[in-house]
Design a protein around this motif. Sequence first.
Motif, PDB file in Angstrom:
ATOM      1  N   ARG A   1      21.238 -27.801 -41.841  1.00  0.00           N
ATOM      2  CA  ARG A   1      20.979 -28.566 -43.063  1.00  0.00           C
ATOM      3  C   ARG A   1      19.480 -28.702 -43.252  1.00  0.00           C
ATOM      4  N   ARG A   2      19.024 -28.458 -44.472  1.00  0.00           N
ATOM      5  CA  ARG A   2      17.606 -28.567 -44.765  1.00  0.00           C
ATOM      6  C   ARG A   2      17.185 -30.044 -44.791  1.00  0.00           C
ATOM      7  N   PRO A   3      16.111 -30.392 -44.086  1.00  0.00           N
ATOM      8  CA  PRO A   3      15.653 -31.783 -44.094  1.00  0.00           C
ATOM      9  C   PRO A   3      15.034 -32.144 -45.441  1.00  0.00           C
ATOM     10  N   THR A   4      15.397 -33.304 -45.958  1.00  0.00           N
ATOM     11  CA  THR A   4      14.825 -33.809 -47.204  1.00  0.00           C
ATOM     12  C   THR A   4      14.020 -35.065 -46.896  1.00  0.00           C
ATOM     13  N   LEU A   5      13.224 -35.506 -47.852  1.00  0.00           N
ATOM     14  CA  LEU A   5      12.375 -36.681 -47.610  1.00  0.00           C
ATOM     15  C   LEU A   5      13.183 -37.905 -47.245  1.00  0.00           C
ATOM     16  N   ASP A   6      14.348 -38.092 -47.870  1.00  0.00           N
ATOM     17  CA  ASP A   6      15.144 -39.282 -47.564  1.00  0.00           C
ATOM     18  C   ASP A   6      15.697 -39.246 -46.145  1.00  0.00           C
ATOM     19  N   LEU A   7      15.699 -38.068 -45.523  1.00  0.00           N
ATOM     20  CA  LEU A   7      16.068 -37.956 -44.103  1.00  0.00           C
ATOM     21  C   LEU A   7      14.829 -38.050 -43.210  1.00  0.00           C
ATOM     22  N   LEU A   8      13.744 -37.396 -43.622  1.00  0.00           N
ATOM     23  CA  LEU A   8      12.561 -37.309 -42.762  1.00  0.00           C
ATOM     24  C   LEU A   8      11.831 -38.641 -42.633  1.00  0.00           C
ATOM     25  N   ILE A   9      11.801 -39.430 -43.689  1.00  0.00           N
ATOM     26  CA  ILE A   9      11.061 -40.697 -43.631  1.00  0.00           C
ATOM     27  C   ILE A   9      11.639 -41.649 -42.579  1.00  0.00           C
ATOM     28  N   PRO A  10      12.966 -41.919 -42.575  1.00  0.00           N
ATOM     29  CA  PRO A  10      13.492 -42.789 -41.507  1.00  0.00           C
ATOM     30  C   PRO A  10      13.382 -42.167 -40.114  1.00  0.00           C
ATOM     31  N   LEU A  11      13.447 -40.834 -40.036  1.00  0.00           N
ATOM     32  CA  LEU A  11      13.314 -40.176 -38.724  1.00  0.00           C
ATOM     33  C   LEU A  11      11.885 -40.308 -38.195  1.00  0.00           C
ATOM     34  N   ALA A  12      10.900 -40.116 -39.070  1.00  0.00           N
ATOM     35  CA  ALA A  12       9.507 -40.284 -38.641  1.00  0.00           C
ATOM     36  C   ALA A  12       9.268 -41.715 -38.176  1.00  0.00           C
ATOM     37  N   ARG A  13       9.842 -42.672 -38.894  1.00  0.00           N
ATOM     38  CA  ARG A  13       9.683 -44.083 -38.516  1.00  0.00           C
ATOM     39  C   ARG A  13      10.349 -44.352 -37.166  1.00  0.00           C
ATOM     40  N   ALA A  14      11.531 -43.805 -36.956  1.00  0.00           N
ATOM     41  CA  ALA A  14      12.262 -44.029 -35.703  1.00  0.00           C
ATOM     42  C   ALA A  14      11.529 -43.430 -34.507  1.00  0.00           C
ATOM     43  N   HIS A  15      10.855 -42.278 -34.727  1.00  0.00           N
ATOM     44  CA  HIS A  15      10.146 -41.610 -33.635  1.00  0.00           C
ATOM     45  C   HIS A  15       8.682 -42.053 -33.527  1.00  0.00           C
ATOM     46  N   HIS A  16       8.251 -42.969 -34.398  1.00  0.00           N
ATOM     47  CA  HIS A  16       6.877 -43.490 -34.379  1.00  0.00           C
ATOM     48  C   HIS A  16       5.849 -42.377 -34.536  1.00  0.00           C
ATOM     49  N   VAL A  17       6.102 -41.481 -35.474  1.00  0.00           N
ATOM     50  CA  VAL A  17       5.139 -40.418 -35.764  1.00  0.00           C
ATOM     51  C   VAL A  17       4.879 -40.384 -37.275  1.00  0.00           C
ATOM     52  N   ALA A  18       3.748 -39.789 -37.652  1.00  0.00           N
ATOM     53  CA  ALA A  18       3.451 -39.617 -39.069  1.00  0.00           C
ATOM     54  C   ALA A  18       4.327 -38.503 -39.633  1.00  0.00           C
TER      55      ALA A  18
END
Length: 202
Positions: free
Chosen positions: A54-71
């Motif tokens: 599945r292609r990552p979209t912003l609505d998926l990447l934003i919470p994932l970046a927050r969960a992993h504490h990365v930009a």
Amino acid sequence: MNSGSGGPELERILDGIGPRLRTLRQERGLTLAALAVTTGISVSTLSRVESGLRRPTLDLLIPLARAHHVALDQLVAAPASGDPRVHLKPLRKQRGSVLVPLTQYPGRVQVFKQVLAPRPPELVTHEGYEWLYVLAGRLRLVLGARDFTLRPGEVAEFDTTEPHWFGPADTESVEILHLFGPRGDQAVVRAGPSTADPGTSG
């Protein structure tokens, strides 16, 4: 037919996000189920994104970046794997100190080169583990009620939940390598600092 939406370069970037997300999750010791709870994204969706189905979209990447504490840009545009060089970006801090990050990959022990200008001691505490190596000058390290002076080539390591401060031992700046491990990660090297008076018994 090419859709004109970025071509091979965009494909390469998108293809690299899934494996990067899986590596981040595994290095943090998280299961897909635990990450699903943190992000609100279903386990099946997370699994499909990590495996590239599945292609990552912003609505998926934003919470994932927050969960992993990365930009967000660290997920999308990490340095090409073929080039191991870290592009150094010195950060000027207060009172003339300079911090140069030597590592960029999140979730591992972070390494910095620091030039510390003279400043008054101010004890702090936080989660983690630190390892200091003096490159030039003399470093004063305060750990609780103990006071140490380190010279070039000397090493100290300590748990940062203990009140601590470090900076120049005199009016000259001091240059150090500074390793910081999240969640109490410890560096492999184990060496205690030398006191200013080696003849003093501990």
